[in-house]
Scaffold this motif. Structure first.
Motif: not given
Length: 149
Positions: A1-28
């Motif tokens: 899934m896209k990093p934006q979707t994963a951040a929303r499911k985790l309840g955090v702001l995407l812009a505040a996450t580390p680059e390693e999280f924002r830079g790639r898709d996240i698996s389930r």
């Protein structure tokens, strides 16, 4: 899934996450692991923010629309939220009251609807007025004006 979707499911702001999280898709599986065993950066973000608008609204006990009406458009940190709660501006009091009224009305309607077997729109008209005679649909149609029980 896209990093934006994963951040929303985790309840955090995407812009505040580390680059390693924002830079790639996240698996389930990775998302489930982050939820089960959050790393230090995720725990810190959840604790101190900045928080997304939905989380800010939840912590202030108002709707997201109420935040916009109050002029809060940017993400807030936990300290900023606490300062708003300590200050308790008039718009926040009004929005809290409005939000509470809406939630009470939704609860009332939910409770009222629990006793029904089916929503009214799915019932046939004869179900609401069983004492009326209705035209029998199956088979040949009777002549106009003749009704059957």
């Amino acid at each position: 899934m896209k990093p934006q979707t994963a951040a929303r499911k985790l309840g955090v702001l995407l812009a505040a996450t580390p680059e390693e999280f924002r830079g790639r898709d996240i698996s389930r599986e990775e998302l489930n692991e982050l939820q089960a065993n959050p790393p230090a950066w995720l725990s810190e973000l959840r604790r101190s923010g900045p928080h997304p608008r939905q989380e800010v609204a939840r912590r202030l006990r108002v709707s997201t629309s109420g935040l916009a009406r109050g002029g809060v458009t940017e993400p807030l940190t936990t300290e900023q939220i606490k300062a708003l709660l300590d200050e308790m501006p008039t718009w926040l009091e009004a929005e809290r009251a409005t939000h509470e009224q809406v939630r009470a009305e939704e609860a009332r309607l939910r409770e009222r609807g629990r006793g029904r077997s089916a929503p009214l729109r799915s019932r046939r008209p004869c179900a609401r007025a069983p004492h009326r005679w209705t035209r029998v649909r199956p088979g040949p149609r009777p002549p106009a004006g003749i009704l059957r029980p």
